[in-house]
Design an enzyme around this catalytic site. Structure first.
Site, PDB file in Angstrom:
ATOM      1  N   SER A   1      -8.472  -3.019  -2.267  1.00 10.64           N
ATOM      2  CA  SER A   1      -9.243  -1.780  -2.151  1.00 10.64           C
ATOM      3  C   SER A   1     -10.393  -1.748  -3.147  1.00 10.64           C
ATOM      4  CB  SER A   1      -8.329  -0.564  -2.368  1.00 10.64           C
ATOM      5  OG  SER A   1      -7.435  -0.412  -1.280  1.00 10.64           O
TER       6      SER A   1
ATOM      7  N   ARG B   1       0.846  -1.191   0.000  1.00 14.27           N
ATOM      8  CA  ARG B   1       0.000   0.000   0.000  1.00 14.27           C
ATOM      9  C   ARG B   1       0.883   1.244   0.000  1.00 14.27           C
ATOM     10  NH1 ARG B   1      -5.663  -1.378   3.184  1.00 14.27           N
ATOM     11  NH2 ARG B   1      -6.472  -2.577   1.438  1.00 14.27           N
TER      12      ARG B   1
ATOM     13  N   TYR C   1      -2.797  -1.264   7.523  1.00 18.92           N
ATOM     14  CA  TYR C   1      -3.691  -2.304   8.008  1.00 18.92           C
ATOM     15  C   TYR C   1      -3.829  -2.215   9.515  1.00 18.92           C
ATOM     16  CZ  TYR C   1      -3.197  -4.531   3.444  1.00 18.92           C
ATOM     17  OH  TYR C   1      -3.208  -4.798   2.106  1.00 18.92           O
TER      18      TYR C   1
ATOM     19  N   ASP D   1      -4.194  -2.001  -6.536  1.00 15.87           N
ATOM     20  CA  ASP D   1      -4.639  -2.573  -5.253  1.00 15.87           C
ATOM     21  C   ASP D   1      -5.999  -3.257  -5.378  1.00 15.87           C
ATOM     22  OD1 ASP D   1      -5.285  -3.142  -2.644  1.00 15.87           O
ATOM     23  OD2 ASP D   1      -4.926  -1.128  -1.872  1.00 15.87           O
TER      24      ASP D   1
ATOM     25  N   GLN E   1      -1.323   2.238  -5.866  1.00 16.58           N
ATOM     26  CA  GLN E   1      -2.744   2.390  -5.540  1.00 16.58           C
ATOM     27  C   GLN E   1      -3.652   1.865  -6.650  1.00 16.58           C
ATOM     28  OE1 GLN E   1      -3.273   6.529  -4.535  1.00 16.58           O
ATOM     29  NE2 GLN E   1      -2.855   6.186  -2.369  1.00 16.58           N
TER      30      GLN E   1
END
Length: 379
Positions: A136, A125, A233, A133, A130
């Site tokens: 997400s 992350r 996290y 990901d 991004q």
């Protein structure tokens, strides 16, 4: 000039999995990079993407064994059984969600077969990753769908309604865990007109909750609990914090109509957030949606894909919530995969060449061995 690299997209075989790892859109983009793309017949059926659409985008639509023949890269949503990968080249990349903590035997089988397994859920992350990901992108949809499922199960209106016959009070929704899924759940519940509150072990989320118009519910009596580990996290909560949170939640949860839990810790069973006693305190007809049900669940007694009724409260949780929005989930997931591979595409080599930072993070197996440090630490 080197032969074009061959990418294979397989039809998912796990029960209930309707997503697909590439769409006609991303197939076309891979072909523009110089790759050859083979798609297994029917791979996109569950996401309403036809074989004809893939063919129009430039892919060869073939049967399973033919699609794999000579593949350098295999794209999948759920990592396939290594047995079905016969025909892929030795050392082929298997790019998928591998669930490596729960499926260690399969990871070992990939190593033995000589494949290079790349776990998209291990994507670091960091800012430049991004757009790659998958957690997400899929969690965003899961948070939305959890609210929609809950609203349907609840059987009453979400917004306040003022009529000549009287007023309908807004539903009270409490979100536990404010990551990507939790934030989307808050936003969706607010759009539907609910009265929303939320909590998390990370104090930094207070402002995020408030910015979406929800009420932050936080333990204030225990200091020094940040609850955030590497990569953003959540970490395991201390026993002191767990006790304080349980007391706070017990008071708050009894007043709620819908509770959505989203708490996950990578590589560990989901933390238990709601006990049977707390369920019993809720009003009959209330709903709890457990988004962590696959990893043991946040809610005592929750079962994957099986509604459970306890004390008049319905507890639901699907093993693949994002998969209930297969078309959108596939579109986002496939773009994550394209963004990942294209970011490292070496035009001279005609294939992606991973750098150390991201390559070491996502690579599970290489050269016949398990090489990922996170897995070694879990042994």
């Amino acid at each position: 000039m080197a032969e074009p690299i061959r990418i294979a997209i397989l039809k998912e075989t796990e029960e209930g999995e309707r997503r697909v790892a590439a769409t006609p859109e991303t197939v076309g983009k891979f072909i523009k990079l110089g790759a050859e793309v083979a798609v297994e017949q029917g791979a996109g059926d569950g996401a309403r993407m036809s074989d004809a659409a893939y063919a129009e985008a430039g892919a060869k639509v073939l049967t399973g064994p033919q699609a794999l023949d000579g593949a350098d890269i295999v794209l999948a949503v759920r990592a396939p059984d290594p047995v079905v990968l016969a025909g892929a080249k030795p050392g082929a990349w298997i790019v998928a969600m591998h669930d490596p903590y729960q499926r260690g035997e399969r990871v070992a089988a990939y190593a033995k077969a000589g494949f290079e397994a790349l776990a998209m859920e291990f994507m670091p992350r960091i800012t430049r990753a991004q757009s790659m990901d998958v957690l997400s992108s899929q969690s965003n949809l899961s948070g939305y769908k959890a609210v929609i499922h809950s609203a349907d199960t609840f059987g009453r209106a979400f917004p306040m309604m003022m009529t000549a016959a009287g007023t309908v009070s807004p539903a009270k929704v409490f979100v536990m865990g404010v990551g990507v899924a939790g934030l989307q759940a808050i936003a969706t519940a607010k759009r539907l007109g609910a009265q929303v509150s939320a909590t998390d072990v990370r104090s930094a989320t207070k402002e995020q909750i408030a910015s979406l118009g929800a009420k932050p519910i936080f333990v204030e009596t225990v200091e020094g609990i940040e609850g955030e580990g590497s990569g953003g996290y959540a970490t395991e909560m201390s026993d002191e914090y767990k006790a304080a949170q349980a007391e706070l939640v017990s008071e708050h949860i009894a007043k709620q109509d819908i509770v959505i839990t989203t708490a996950l810790i990578p590589g560990r069973p989901a933390p238990k957030l709601i006990s049977d006693e707390q369920i019993a305190s809720m009003k009959p007809g209330s709903v709890i949606y457990d988004l962590a049900v696959v990893q043991g669940g946040n809610v005592e007694g929750s079962k994957p894909d099986e509604p459970v009724e306890k004390h008049g409260v319905t507890i639901i949780g699907y093993s693949n919530t994002a998969g209930h929005l297969a078309a959108d989930a596939s579109a986002l997931y496939s773009r994550n995969l394209y963004n990942f591979l294209s970011a490292f595409w070496d035009e001279e080599a005609g294939k992606p060449v991973l750098d150390e930072e991201i390559g070491d993070a996502v690579r599970l197996t290489q050269g016949g061995a398990i090489v990922n440090e996170r897995l070694r630490g879990a042994e």
